[in-house]
Design a protein around this motif. Structure first.
Motif, PDB file in Angstrom:
ATOM      1  N   ALA A 187       0.978  -1.240  -0.060  1.00 58.18           N
ATOM      2  CA  ALA A 187       0.116  -0.114   0.167  1.00 58.18           C
ATOM      3  C   ALA A 187       0.853   1.251   0.003  1.00 58.18           C
ATOM      4  N   LEU A 188       2.029   1.240   0.799  1.00 58.00           N
ATOM      5  CA  LEU A 188       2.718   2.272   0.961  1.00 58.00           C
ATOM      6  C   LEU A 188       3.438   2.695  -0.429  1.00 58.00           C
ATOM      7  N   SER A 189       3.996   1.655  -1.144  1.00 58.06           N
ATOM      8  CA  SER A 189       4.708   1.652  -2.464  1.00 58.06           C
ATOM      9  C   SER A 189       3.630   2.203  -3.539  1.00 58.06           C
ATOM     10  N   ALA A 190       2.467   1.637  -3.361  1.00 56.18           N
ATOM     11  CA  ALA A 190       1.579   2.102  -4.424  1.00 56.18           C
ATOM     12  C   ALA A 190       1.118   3.582  -4.297  1.00 56.18           C
ATOM     13  N   LYS A 191       0.995   4.194  -2.999  1.00 54.89           N
ATOM     14  CA  LYS A 191       0.784   5.463  -2.888  1.00 54.89           C
ATOM     15  C   LYS A 191       2.127   6.403  -3.165  1.00 54.89           C
ATOM     16  N   ALA A 192       3.312   5.819  -3.010  1.00 54.78           N
ATOM     17  CA  ALA A 192       4.542   6.497  -3.635  1.00 54.78           C
ATOM     18  C   ALA A 192       4.698   6.499  -5.021  1.00 54.78           C
ATOM     19  N   GLN A 193       4.194   5.405  -5.656  1.00 54.75           N
ATOM     20  CA  GLN A 193       4.146   5.466  -7.060  1.00 54.75           C
ATOM     21  C   GLN A 193       3.105   6.643  -7.707  1.00 54.75           C
ATOM     22  N   GLU A 194       1.894   6.652  -7.257  1.00 53.04           N
ATOM     23  CA  GLU A 194       0.962   7.750  -7.280  1.00 53.04           C
ATOM     24  C   GLU A 194       1.804   9.168  -7.414  1.00 53.04           C
ATOM     25  N   LEU A 195       2.275   9.169  -6.273  1.00 52.70           N
ATOM     26  CA  LEU A 195       2.794  10.599  -6.056  1.00 52.70           C
ATOM     27  C   LEU A 195       4.101  10.894  -7.105  1.00 52.70           C
ATOM     28  N   MET A 196       4.953   9.804  -7.415  1.00 52.53           N
ATOM     29  CA  MET A 196       5.858   9.846  -8.559  1.00 52.53           C
ATOM     30  C   MET A 196       5.295  10.003  -9.755  1.00 52.53           C
ATOM     31  N   ALA A 197       4.222   9.428 -10.072  1.00 52.31           N
ATOM     32  CA  ALA A 197       3.602   9.666 -11.514  1.00 52.31           C
ATOM     33  C   ALA A 197       3.196  10.988 -11.563  1.00 52.31           C
ATOM     34  N   LYS A 198       2.478  11.645 -10.421  1.00 50.36           N
ATOM     35  CA  LYS A 198       1.842  12.718 -10.726  1.00 50.36           C
ATOM     36  C   LYS A 198       3.145  13.933 -10.655  1.00 50.36           C
TER      37      LYS A 198
END
Length: 385
Positions: A187-198
């Protein structure tokens, strides 16, 4: 009574260099070290010459972190302290460098803080001459620009929106690496990837609106043994998913990643996080294997990391294909063209390498499962105005 001037003979340092640096025999090294150990007055010149060797390396395309990796691998930890002292001493006489270079210099402070007491003069002189031998034989590398060579040169500082975004990403990845619960790490990695993408998409939109977009830059990321092939494949997958190109230099244990600055920062963060998570997952998988009566093997680890890299690459590629809106495609396409052109200029001749030593079925299966747990969500669409 008259006197005449006579030419001064070679200095102690020069005689030691002639003896030790250009002859690979151990006896020559001992002789040169003996000369230096017997002449304390030579210390200042010895250090000055070392700073000259370091400056020459910068002229041949090397950066501080590159040299530290090579010296540690070839000579061990002790000469790294000597190298850090030389680099720090030379830095005030160097030209102005970019952020990554400054970060590498800052990391040397941690190295120097752990430096042991200096040994006897002969041992010290021997270590210095071994270090100088290595520095002199390092070949030229592709010169990298630490900041865009032209254009606005926009960077993310601690107080800027980009800097705050990267700080949040780092914090999320650190938590993902530290937790012992796979679901929480995912879950934490997925959230980090969302922020990276944005972060990446926002940078692309800024470039599209700007009159003079930045040019791609490049950075080197260490790809250390063991299992360096699988680690290089993982880095290539992360780079490709984030609009960058990675080229592996196997002899010197690094990959050069070419891309726009915001994407380079994302690649550095995500690759490091995935490696840490892979190591943690591999340790757990090996524990389960041992509980089942099987001993830990090198082939298990090699196959685990190869499968992990392959599976992560597949998932990141799938996500990359469905992350952006149609109106953003031309912007990303133009950036991809610029990155490809920059990579081709740096590396006009490259070859593909196949993974070797992937033969353990259990390792491959466990590695693929670990990659599934480390899956990343697709990039979010930007909210409409």
């Amino acid at each position: 009574m008259s006197s005449t001037d006579t030419p001064a003979g070679p200095s102690t340092v020069e005689r030691a260099f002639r003896t030790a640096l250009y002859d690979s025999a151990d006896a020559s090294l001992d002789t040169g070290a003996s000369l230096l150990a017997a002449d304390p007055a030579a210390d200042a010149e010895l250090a000055r010459r070392g700073e000259e060797f370091v400056a020459a390396l910068w002229g041949r395309g090397w950066q501080p972190a590159d040299v530290v990796r090579v010296v540690r691998r070839e000579l061990g930890d002790a000469p790294v302290y000597l190298l850090a002292e030389l680099i720090r001493a030379q830095a005030p006489h160097d030209r102005v460098r970019g952020r990554r270079w400054r970060d590498q210099l800052a990391q040397l402070d941690d190295v120097l803080a752990e430096a042991p007491p200096r040994p006897d003069r002969f041992s010290h002189a021997t270590a210095v001459l071994e270090l100088y031998r290595l520095l002199l034989r390092l070949p030229a590398l592709e010169p990298l620009h630490d900041a865009p060579p032209h254009g606005r040169g926009r960077t993310s500082t601690a107080g800027s929106p980009g800097g705050r975004m990267l700080a949040r990403i780092r914090a999320l990845l650190a938590k993902a690496e530290a937790t012992g619960f796979p679901e929480e790490a995912e879950a934490l990695s997925a959230k980090a990837q969302e922020l990276m993408a944005k972060h990446s998409v926002d940078e692309a939109l800024l470039d599209a609106a700007a009159p003079a977009p930045d040019a791609p830059g490049a950075c080197r990321i260490g790809v250390e043994p063991p299992y360096e092939q699988a680690k290089a494949v993982l880095l290539d997958a992360v780079a490709s998913a984030n609009h960058c190109r990675a080229v592996w230099n196997e002899p010197f244990c690094f990959s050069t990643v070419v891309g726009f600055e915001a994407d380079l920062e994302v690649v550095e963060l995500l690759h490091t996080s995935l490696l840490v998570q892979a190591q943690s997952a591999m340790t757990r998988a090996e524990a389960a294997q041992r509980a089942g009566g099987r001993k830990r093997t090198k082939t298990f680890r090699q196959s685990f990391l190869a499968a992990y890299a392959h599976r992560v690459g597949t998932r990141l590629a799938e996500a990359a294909g469905s992350q952006v809106t149609d109106d953003l495609l031309p912007v990303l396409a133009s950036r991809e063209v610029a990155v490809t052109a920059a990579a081709d200029r740096l590396f006009p001749d490259t070859v593909s390498t196949r993974l070797r030593g992937v033969s353990d079925e259990a390792g491959w299966t466990e590695g693929a499962r670990a990659a599934d747990r480390a899956q990343m969500r697709s990039r979010p669409r930007l909210p409409s105005e």
